[in-house]
Each structure stands twice: as C-alpha cells, then as structure tokens.
Design a protein around this motif. Structure first.
Motif, short mmCIF file in Angstrom:
data_model
loop_
_atom_site.label_atom_id
_atom_site.label_comp_id
_atom_site.label_asym_id
_atom_site.label_seq_id
_atom_site.Cartn_x
_atom_site.Cartn_y
_atom_site.Cartn_z
N ALA A 1 17.43 -128.42 18.33
CA ALA A 1 18.28 -129.56 18.69
C ALA A 1 19.75 -129.17 18.68
CB ALA A 1 18.02 -130.73 17.73
N VAL A 2 20.16 -128.36 17.68
CA VAL A 2 21.56 -127.92 17.60
C VAL A 2 21.90 -127.04 18.78
CG1 VAL A 2 23.20 -126.57 16.25
CG2 VAL A 2 21.63 -128.14 15.09
N ARG A 3 21.02 -126.10 19.09
CA ARG A 3 21.29 -125.20 20.22
C ARG A 3 21.29 -125.95 21.54
NH1 ARG A 3 16.86 -121.50 20.21
NH2 ARG A 3 15.87 -122.59 18.49
N LEU B 1 20.15 -121.94 29.94
CA LEU B 1 19.41 -123.13 29.55
C LEU B 1 17.91 -122.94 29.74
CD1 LEU B 1 19.32 -126.11 28.68
CD2 LEU B 1 19.66 -126.73 31.08
N LEU B 2 17.52 -122.38 30.89
CA LEU B 2 16.11 -122.16 31.17
C LEU B 2 15.50 -121.16 30.18
CD1 LEU B 2 13.81 -122.90 33.12
CD2 LEU B 2 14.47 -120.92 34.51
N GLY B 3 16.25 -120.11 29.88
CA GLY B 3 15.76 -119.12 28.93
C GLY B 3 15.61 -119.69 27.53
N MET B 4 16.58 -120.53 27.13
CA MET B 4 16.51 -121.13 25.79
C MET B 4 15.30 -122.06 25.68
SD MET B 4 19.39 -123.42 23.84
CE MET B 4 20.57 -122.08 23.88
N VAL B 5 15.08 -122.89 26.71
CA VAL B 5 13.94 -123.80 26.68
C VAL B 5 12.62 -123.02 26.69
CG1 VAL B 5 12.72 -125.62 27.94
CG2 VAL B 5 15.21 -125.67 27.76
N GLY B 6 12.55 -122.00 27.54
CA GLY B 6 11.33 -121.19 27.58
C GLY B 6 11.04 -120.49 26.27
N GLU B 7 12.11 -119.96 25.68
CA GLU B 7 11.94 -119.29 24.38
C GLU B 7 11.49 -120.27 23.31
OE1 GLU B 7 14.62 -116.81 21.10
OE2 GLU B 7 15.53 -117.64 22.91
N ALA C 1 7.78 -121.17 23.93
CA ALA C 1 6.92 -120.05 23.54
C ALA C 1 6.85 -119.91 22.03
CB ALA C 1 7.42 -118.75 24.18
N SER C 2 8.01 -120.08 21.38
CA SER C 2 8.03 -119.99 19.92
C SER C 2 7.21 -121.09 19.28
CB SER C 2 9.48 -120.05 19.42
OG SER C 2 9.53 -120.07 18.02
N HIS C 3 7.30 -122.30 19.84
CA HIS C 3 6.54 -123.43 19.29
C HIS C 3 5.04 -123.22 19.47
CE1 HIS C 3 5.91 -127.50 17.90
NE2 HIS C 3 5.19 -127.78 18.98
#
Length: 667
Positions: A61-63, A135-141, A144-146
């Motif tokens: 959420a912070v990121r 933004l796309l990379g952060m959401v994808g990461e 994937a992490s979740h």
C-alpha cells in the motif's frame, strides 16, 4: 558603532548603525544561489532518502501510494507545460496528459496543432512509458509475491470464526479427522469453519497428511483447510493466522515430547499440566486473546488418566471402551435423501429447561423426555454437573439436562409434560424392585497383568471383587510367563504396550500385541472358557488384522478390545472443544476414581429375567429406584449394543443380555 561578520566566502561587509549600507562584492543572483544551495542539497538528500525508504517498504500500500503520488505530480506538471504550448484549457490538457502517461486506449500523440505541442506530448509519453512500466512491474511483482507466499504457506490469513490447531504431533491427524467428520453435520458448532494448522513443520508434509483425511470423508471440495509454518509462541506468527479471531484454538503438545501426548484446547479445550514449553505457548496465546478482549475458557485433559481408567474398566467389563467410542467418536459421513449425516448416531446432548416448566424435581424433568435417555443435569448457577442424581434433586429453569440421544445431530428432542408410558412403568418397576434380590455387585473377575503393576497405578482403586496377578518376568509376554501367571483361569488379560513403544518402533509394539493375542488363543484353545484381552495399539490396522484372523477360527476362545489412545483422546478433545460441559462428564466417568462409572450389568441385577418382554421405560424406572441411570442394553453377551433406546421401545430379554447403566455401585 559597527560590527563585522565573516562569511564562508571569506569576504567582509560592514553595517553601520547610523546609516545601514550593504557593500556587496558579488551579484545578488550569485549570493542567492550560494544561500539556498545548502538547503537544496539537504532537501534533495531528504527526498532521495525517503523515496528509497518508501519504495523499498514491505507494505504494498505504501509503495502503491508513492507511485500514484509521483504519477499525479507528472500529470499535473505535464498538464501545465502542455497548456502553455498548446493553449487548451487546463482540464483538457490534464486529461490529455493523463491518457498519454498511462497509455489509455485511444490516446494519440501524433495529431497536434503545432510542432511544439507534438514534441511536448511525445516527451510526456516517453516519461509516462517509464512510469507505467514501473507501475506494471510493481503490481506484477506484488501479485507474484502474494501467490508465492500463499503457495508456500507464508501469506496472512484474514479469517474469523475458524478452528486453529497449534503444534504438530501424532494426534493432529486424528483430531482433524474428528473435526472434519463433525463438520459434515449442518447443526454442529464446527460446521462451515475453516481449519488452520500452525506448527514448526514443513507445510507440504502437513498438507499431505491432512489431505488423506479429506479423501477419507470425500469432503475435499467443501472443506477449507490451511497450514502455516511458524512458532505458536510468537505473536507475529499467531497474527499471521488471525488467531485472535478464531472460534476454537487447540494447543497440542509439540511432537518432540515423548510419552506426554496430552492435547490442549483454548476457549473450550485442553491445557497442559507439566510441559514448560507448552505452558509458555499457552501464555502467549492467552495474552494475545485477552488483548483482543476475547473471552477465554480453559479446560484440562490428561490422556494417561483417561486411557488407564478405561483399560481398567473394560478389563473388568468387556465392551466399555466400545461404548465410549461409539458415543464420542464421529464416524464416516453418509448421504441419505440428499442429507449428509454421520454413522455415529448416538451422542451426548444438552437441553435447556424453559421457564414454562418452572422449578421442579429431577424425576419430573427426566419424564419430560420421550425419545432419549436422561443422565443428569447442569445447574445454571454454577455450571456444575449432577450425573445420575436422585429423583428428589431440584431442577430450575435455565438448567441444562444431559441426555443421550440416538439420531442425527439436528434431530429434535421430544419433550412432553404428559408422562404417558412412565405412569404405568414406574408402578411395575416399584413392584419389581421390591421383590428382587438386591445383590447389585458385579461378579468377581480374575485379571492377568502382562506387565508390571506400576504401569496401571491407581486406576484400579475402585474395582469390585477383582483379583489381579502381575507377571514379574523378564519377558512377561512369553508363553511360559503367561502359563505361570494363570492365563488358563484368567477372565481378562491386560497387555500394556507402553514398554514397547518406548524401546522399540511403534510397529513393533503392535506386532507384540498381536503376538500376545495369538499366544493366549493357543494356550486356552482346549478349554471352554472365553478370555477377554485388553491392549493398547497405535494403529487401527492392528484391530482389523486381529478381527480378520479370529473371525477365520472355527473355535474362538478370546474376545478383545484394542484401545488406540490417539483415537480416543481426539474424540474427547473435539467433543470438549465444541461443548466444554462434556469435560465434566468425561472427568467423572473416565478419569476420577470417585463418583459414577459406566457399568454393564446382568439383567437380574435390576430385577428382570430371561424371556420377559418389557418396555425400556420400565427398565429406566427400575434403574432409578436402584440409583442408576440407563444408557441402553447389550445383546449377544454384550457385543451388540443398543444405546439411547426410546422409552416406548419393547425389549425381549434373552440369555446373555445386559444393561448399560451409569451408577456408583461402590459408594
């Protein structure tokens, strides 16, 4: 009067108090730059430091907020620049830049009125491309992490009203098996609740063991189960599974504990008496729950005392263990008429007395029930169980009546103020008891202990007319030891496998039990006597092997009951977890040497004779006159039990029939 000031540049200016005059040796622009440069550098360091800290924050959420904030700044600045070069209104410029930065479908950067606006918009597009990629990379990461955390059992579980099991030992799978079986019943307190296991064990191994339970009951698609690797004494790990929101928490002894397989349940469960590590874990769980304002109820259960007492009872009265398992354990689910119910169709239940019945005595209350057997009641004032009370005991509205009922969990219990069949039954029972021989003591029993007497301890303290012989041999299970110990004249042989479970593998322990059973059969094969064998076992397959073997014999001289401690304690644990009042009942019947016990009596001990056709209500009334509470009857010498028969049911008494009662025959 004048004062001089030394600047960082080494140059000096003078300020006269009479007429202030500033003497500069550099331009105002240079002076301004040099004055604000330290502040710019400090602000830059602050921005970079906080940007890195926020960008690397473990909170998604912070990121996400950081990226959205930067995107808004980019859109705002881009809109101002685009408005200046194109002359369009700000809101149109803002939407144009937004569509370009985030590559909104339909956005075009090639059709502009001027070259300057085209170049500006393409520059904004290139900057937006970088922002969108980040933004796309952060959401994808994050996704994937979740997913990886969920697959690896590390993700946070946002649950409430679930069932939590802490630690892992040999009892966890039987406990889950009982919980899953109970969940198949719609009205059971466990129905529809997810199961969560938190233990210091590999998650894949836990899920592999648990999946076998779901395959057995055919409920894999309808039941929700989670396993997490963690330490039950860490608050962070407990929060990971939302322990403070759980409806039931069962704290098991860790697997490293030897010969202390007691289980604990918090909020309606069992608590350790000795284990330091488990006590520390309990303190952590209690602290967490109390911090959340959760009501806590703690109950204790000692497996050793339960198992030893049942071994003693079933050695003296064959069939006691089978009766308890039939009542306490949940069986495999069946489906009839589209409804799921359990094979285990007899259970203890609690019925509250309404205000309409007013204050009365126990005799009047028990005669209100026409479809079950009444065994006692719990007072609302102190939650104290009165098992097998006298008929004169007072019962008030709000008290809960303990009944043994046959049928599905959601089957209604029939209550009627019309005494009906009880009216005639109590008169016939009174006449019968008046003329009977009141010798209620069970016959004498010769018990052969195939281990040292220290294994049994005080569990035999309240037996009636029982004679014990203990084998003091290096190998107490050898044929020589059994013969010298008097196996040919014994009524029961008790084989405790504790010694073998400690010194050898569990499989070897069960093999020794089976070997002893075969030896006893051979030693008494030439006699006409029946010997009852009681033993501890670790696996249900041992019982199946023994049953199949002895079924093939043309002449069988032994009966047997193999007590599997994990099966028994898991059944008691789940019963206590769903209804804490059950513990008082189990404590009096199975743990304490004082008070009421379960007895399997000859029909003559209640004044009945072979060949009579009698109502169950008459047996109930005769039993109460003798201070007993009827649970049911047994046919075929006690091997076929009928528990919780309806009072209106008629029974033809035959040779070998027995009555199952709750009584205190010693006192």
């Amino acid at each position: 009067m004048a004062r001089s000031f030394q600047r960082q540049t080494g140059r000096v200016f003078e300020r006269h108090s009479s007429s202030p005059v500033l003497v500069w040796d550099q331009t105002p622009y240079e002076t301004f730059l040099k004055a604000v440069q330290p502040h710019i550098l400090a602000a830059r360091r602050w921005l970079v430091s906080n940007f890195q800290r926020l960008a690397n924050s473990p909170s998604f959420a912070v990121r996400a907020c950081l990226l959205v904030g930067l995107s808004c700044v980019n859109v705002f600045m881009g809109a101002i620049i685009y408005k200046m070069v194109s002359g369009v209104p700000f809101h149109i410029a803002a939407f144009k830049v937004y569509a370009t930065v985030f590559a909104v479908p339909g956005a075009d950067v090639t059709i502009e009125d001027s070259l300057v606006s085209t170049i500006t918009l393409n520059i904004i597009f290139l900057v937006g491309l970088l922002v969108f990629a980040v933004l796309l990379g952060m959401v994808g990461e994050e996704v994937a992490s979740h997913i990886n955390s969920l697959r690896s059992g590390k993700g946070h579980l946002h649950l409430s009203g679930h069932i939590v099991l802490l630690n892992w030992n040999q009892q966890v799978v039987p406990v889950i098996s009982q919980i899953v079986a109970a969940q198949t019943c719609v009205n059971h307190p466990f129905h529809g609740r997810p199961i969560v296991v938190l233990a210091e064990r590999d998650r894949d191994l836990m899920m592999s063991d648990i999946s076998d339970v779901f395959k057995r009951y055919g409920t894999k698609k309808t039941m929700e189960v989670h396993a997490r690797h963690g330490k039950p004494y860490r608050v962070d790990d407990l929060n990971l599974i939302s322990a403070s929101q759980a409806a039931y928490i069962l704290l098991m002894y860790p697997i490293s504990v030897v010969d202390k397989s007691d289980a604990e349940a918090l909020k309606a469960a069992t608590v350790p008496d000795e284990m330091d590590e488990a006590c520390q874990q309990l303190d952590v769980v209690q602290h967490l729950l109390r911090a959340e304002g959760t009501h806590i109820q703690i109950v204790r259960l000692s497996e050793k005392s339960v198992v030893d007492r049942l071994i003693a009872q079933t050695a003296l009265q064959p069939g006691v263990v089978s009766i308890y398992l039939k009542i306490l354990r949940h069986g495999k689910a069946n489906v009839r008429d589209g409804e799921i119910f359990l094979k285990k169709d007899t259970a203890f239940r609690w019925v509250s007395i309404d205000e309409e019945y007013g204050s009365t005595n126990y005799a009047a209350v028990r005669r209100l029930f026409h479809g079950c057997q009444v065994l006692g009641y719990v007072t609302a004032e102190d939650d104290l169980l009165h098992l097998n009370p006298e008929d004169e005991c007072p019962v008030h509205p709000g008290d809960q009546v303990l009944v043994l009922q046959k049928g599905r969990q959601n089957l209604d219990i029939e209550i009627s103020q019309d005494e009906g069949i009880y009216e005639g039954a109590k008169k016939r029972a009174a006449s019968r008891v008046e003329h009977m021989d009141k010798n209620l003591e069970p016959p004498g029993v010769n018990v052969l202990m195939a281990e040292s007497p220290q294994e049994v301890g005080p569990s035999w303290g309240r037996t009636l007319h029982a004679h014990f012989r203990y084998l003091a041999f290096a190998d107490p299970l050898s044929p020589e030891a059994l013969i010298e110990g008097g196996v040919e004249t014994a009524d029961a042989v008790v084989v405790l496998s504790t010694m073998f479970q400690v010194q050898q593998l569990v499989a070897d322990s069960d093999r020794m039990v089976l070997s002893t059973m075969f030896q006893v059969q051979q030693l008494v094969a030439d006699s006409d006597r029946m010997v009852h064998i009681v033993a501890k076992a670790s696996n249900n397959n041992t019982r199946k092997v023994a049953k199949k073997f002895f079924k093939q014999l043309q002449r069988r001289n032994i009966t047997f009951e193999l007590l599997i401690p994990d099966y028994l304690t898991s059944a008691i644990l789940t019963q206590v977890a769903s209804e804490p009042l059950v513990l008082q009942l189990c404590h009096e019947l199975m743990m304490t040497p004082d008070g009421n016990e379960l007895y399997i009596l000859e029909i003559e001990q209640l004044g009945f004779s072979i060949g009579e056709l009698v109502l169950v209500a008459e047996i109930m009334e005769a039993g109460k006159l003798l201070q007993m509470s009827l649970m049911g009857y047994a046919k075929r010498g006690g091997t076929k039990q009928c528990l919780a028969p309806e009072p209106s049911h008629e029974v033809l008494l035959e040779a070998g029939d027995k009555f199952v009662v709750v009584a205190d025959l010693v006192n």
